[in-house]
Design a protein around this motif. Structure first.
Motif, PDB file in Angstrom:
ATOM      1  N   GLY A  95       0.771  -1.235   0.000  1.00  9.71           N
ATOM      2  CA  GLY A  95       0.000   0.000   0.000  1.00  9.71           C
ATOM      3  C   GLY A  95       0.800   1.281   0.000  1.00  9.71           C
ATOM      4  N   ALA A  96       2.071   1.211  -0.345  1.00 10.91           N
ATOM      5  CA  ALA A  96       2.876   2.433  -0.403  1.00 10.91           C
ATOM      6  C   ALA A  96       4.046   2.227  -1.346  1.00 10.91           C
ATOM      7  N   GLY A  97       4.438   3.322  -1.966  1.00 11.35           N
ATOM      8  CA  GLY A  97       5.597   3.285  -2.839  1.00 11.35           C
ATOM      9  C   GLY A  97       6.866   3.607  -2.074  1.00 11.35           C
ATOM     10  N   MET A  98       7.914   3.896  -2.804  1.00 14.83           N
ATOM     11  CA  MET A  98       9.206   4.177  -2.182  1.00 14.83           C
ATOM     12  C   MET A  98       9.245   5.545  -1.508  1.00 14.83           C
ATOM     13  N   ASN A  99       8.434   6.489  -1.957  1.00 14.83           N
ATOM     14  CA  ASN A  99       8.530   7.858  -1.458  1.00 14.83           C
ATOM     15  C   ASN A  99       7.304   8.326  -0.677  1.00 14.83           C
ATOM     16  N   GLU A 100       6.266   7.522  -0.668  1.00 20.20           N
ATOM     17  CA  GLU A 100       5.038   7.914   0.012  1.00 20.20           C
ATOM     18  C   GLU A 100       5.249   7.967   1.527  1.00 20.20           C
ATOM     19  N   SER A 101       4.703   8.976   2.156  1.00 17.58           N
ATOM     20  CA  SER A 101       4.837   9.140   3.601  1.00 17.58           C
ATOM     21  C   SER A 101       4.092   8.026   4.337  1.00 17.58           C
ATOM     22  N   LEU A 102       4.648   7.610   5.443  1.00 17.79           N
ATOM     23  CA  LEU A 102       4.035   6.562   6.260  1.00 17.79           C
ATOM     24  C   LEU A 102       3.456   7.115   7.557  1.00 17.79           C
ATOM     25  N   VAL A 103       3.481   8.429   7.673  1.00 17.73           N
ATOM     26  CA  VAL A 103       2.910   9.079   8.862  1.00 17.73           C
ATOM     27  C   VAL A 103       1.882  10.114   8.418  1.00 17.73           C
ATOM     28  N   ASP A 104       0.972  10.405   9.326  1.00 20.30           N
ATOM     29  CA  ASP A 104      -0.042  11.417   9.017  1.00 20.30           C
ATOM     30  C   ASP A 104       0.498  12.814   9.314  1.00 20.30           C
ATOM     31  N   GLU A 110       0.122  14.668  11.741  1.00 28.11           N
ATOM     32  CA  GLU A 110       0.530  14.855  13.134  1.00 28.11           C
ATOM     33  C   GLU A 110       1.775  14.038  13.483  1.00 28.11           C
ATOM     34  N   GLY A 111       2.269  13.257  12.519  1.00 30.07           N
ATOM     35  CA  GLY A 111       3.486  12.482  12.745  1.00 30.07           C
ATOM     36  C   GLY A 111       3.263  11.075  13.258  1.00 30.07           C
ATOM     37  N   PHE A 112       2.006  10.634  13.282  1.00 38.23           N
ATOM     38  CA  PHE A 112       1.702   9.276  13.736  1.00 38.23           C
ATOM     39  C   PHE A 112       1.661   8.317  12.546  1.00 38.23           C
ATOM     40  N   PRO A 113       2.027   7.048  12.754  1.00 39.22           N
ATOM     41  CA  PRO A 113       1.952   6.062  11.661  1.00 39.22           C
ATOM     42  C   PRO A 113       0.524   5.949  11.135  1.00 39.22           C
ATOM     43  N   ILE A 114       0.403   5.857   9.819  1.00 40.87           N
ATOM     44  CA  ILE A 114      -0.915   5.713   9.204  1.00 40.87           C
ATOM     45  C   ILE A 114      -1.445   4.325   9.550  1.00 40.87           C
ATOM     46  N   ASP A 173      -3.803   2.329   8.426  1.00 45.75           N
ATOM     47  CA  ASP A 173      -4.123   1.300   7.445  1.00 45.75           C
ATOM     48  C   ASP A 173      -2.920   0.857   6.604  1.00 45.75           C
ATOM     49  N   LYS A 174      -1.733   1.252   7.029  1.00 45.97           N
ATOM     50  CA  LYS A 174      -0.503   0.863   6.318  1.00 45.97           C
ATOM     51  C   LYS A 174       0.321  -0.061   7.204  1.00 45.97           C
ATOM     52  N   ASP A 175       0.934  -1.050   6.601  1.00 43.14           N
ATOM     53  CA  ASP A 175       1.869  -1.916   7.319  1.00 43.14           C
ATOM     54  C   ASP A 175       3.231  -1.217   7.300  1.00 43.14           C
ATOM     55  N   VAL A 176       3.400  -0.289   8.229  1.00 41.84           N
ATOM     56  CA  VAL A 176       4.588   0.566   8.246  1.00 41.84           C
ATOM     57  C   VAL A 176       5.865  -0.274   8.352  1.00 41.84           C
ATOM     58  N   HIS A 177       5.864  -1.237   9.250  1.00 50.17           N
ATOM     59  CA  HIS A 177       7.060  -2.078   9.414  1.00 50.17           C
ATOM     60  C   HIS A 177       7.355  -2.858   8.122  1.00 50.17           C
ATOM     61  N   GLY A 178       6.330  -3.450   7.536  1.00 45.68           N
ATOM     62  CA  GLY A 178       6.507  -4.210   6.297  1.00 45.68           C
ATOM     63  C   GLY A 178       6.994  -3.334   5.149  1.00 45.68           C
ATOM     64  N   ILE A 179       6.442  -2.145   5.063  1.00 40.72           N
ATOM     65  CA  ILE A 179       6.833  -1.209   4.000  1.00 40.72           C
ATOM     66  C   ILE A 179       8.277  -0.773   4.188  1.00 40.72           C
ATOM     67  N   ARG A 180       8.643  -0.422   5.425  1.00 39.23           N
ATOM     68  CA  ARG A 180      10.022   0.013   5.685  1.00 39.23           C
ATOM     69  C   ARG A 180      11.012  -1.118   5.415  1.00 39.23           C
ATOM     70  N   THR A 181      10.638  -2.348   5.795  1.00 41.36           N
ATOM     71  CA  THR A 181      11.503  -3.508   5.542  1.00 41.36           C
ATOM     72  C   THR A 181      11.683  -3.722   4.052  1.00 41.36           C
ATOM     73  N   LEU A 182      10.594  -3.651   3.298  1.00 41.57           N
ATOM     74  CA  LEU A 182      10.658  -3.836   1.846  1.00 41.57           C
ATOM     75  C   LEU A 182      11.453  -2.714   1.181  1.00 41.57           C
ATOM     76  N   ARG A 183      11.253  -1.488   1.614  1.00 43.28           N
ATOM     77  CA  ARG A 183      12.023  -0.364   1.065  1.00 43.28           C
ATOM     78  C   ARG A 183      13.522  -0.577   1.307  1.00 43.28           C
ATOM     79  N   ASN A 184      13.852  -1.036   2.507  1.00 44.94           N
ATOM     80  CA  ASN A 184      15.253  -1.288   2.829  1.00 44.94           C
ATOM     81  C   ASN A 184      15.842  -2.355   1.907  1.00 44.94           C
ATOM     82  N   LYS A 185      15.091  -3.438   1.680  1.00 45.16           N
ATOM     83  CA  LYS A 185      15.570  -4.502   0.786  1.00 45.16           C
ATOM     84  C   LYS A 185      15.783  -3.971  -0.630  1.00 45.16           C
ATOM     85  N   ILE A 186      14.854  -3.163  -1.099  1.00 48.04           N
ATOM     86  CA  ILE A 186      14.961  -2.603  -2.452  1.00 48.04           C
ATOM     87  C   ILE A 186      16.188  -1.708  -2.551  1.00 48.04           C
TER      88      ILE A 186
END
Length: 95
Positions: free
Chosen positions: A3-12, A14-18, A20-33
């Motif tokens: 549910g997110a690309g490489m540059n899409e923000s993962l926080v709202d 106010e600075g809180f994690p969104i 409906d997003k798997d923030v940990h999964g997205i960050r892990t995948l971004r790191n692998k890429i």
């Protein structure tokens, strides 16, 4: 898709994690890429150095007439490139 690309923000705003997003999964995948892109770039740089060295030796030795020596140099360059590829696969077998 997570549910997110490489540059899409993962926080709202106010600075809180969104929520409906798997923030940990997205960050892990971004790191692998990013790691794979860096590995690819480093491997291409090494291949470039091997090819420059190969052509430098060919020019220096003037091996155009000696096809056996040229074949040996080609095989050596190929082996170096395959070694780099093997090292990369050992680092990440899923490639």
């Amino acid at each position: 898709s997570l549910g997110a690309g490489m540059n899409e923000s993962l926080v709202d705003k106010e600075g809180f994690p969104i929520a409906d997003k798997d923030v940990h999964g997205i960050r892990t995948l971004r790191n692998k890429i990013i790691c794979r892109k860096n590995d690819h770039e480093a491997m291409m740089h090494e291949i470039e150095k091997i090819m420059f060295k190969y052509h430098e030796v060919l020019k220096k030795e003037k091996t155009d007439a000696d096809s056996k020596r040229k074949a040996q140099l080609q095989q050596h360059a190929k082996n170096q490139i395959l070694r780099l590829h093997k090292e990369l696969l050992e680092k990440d077998p899923k490639l």
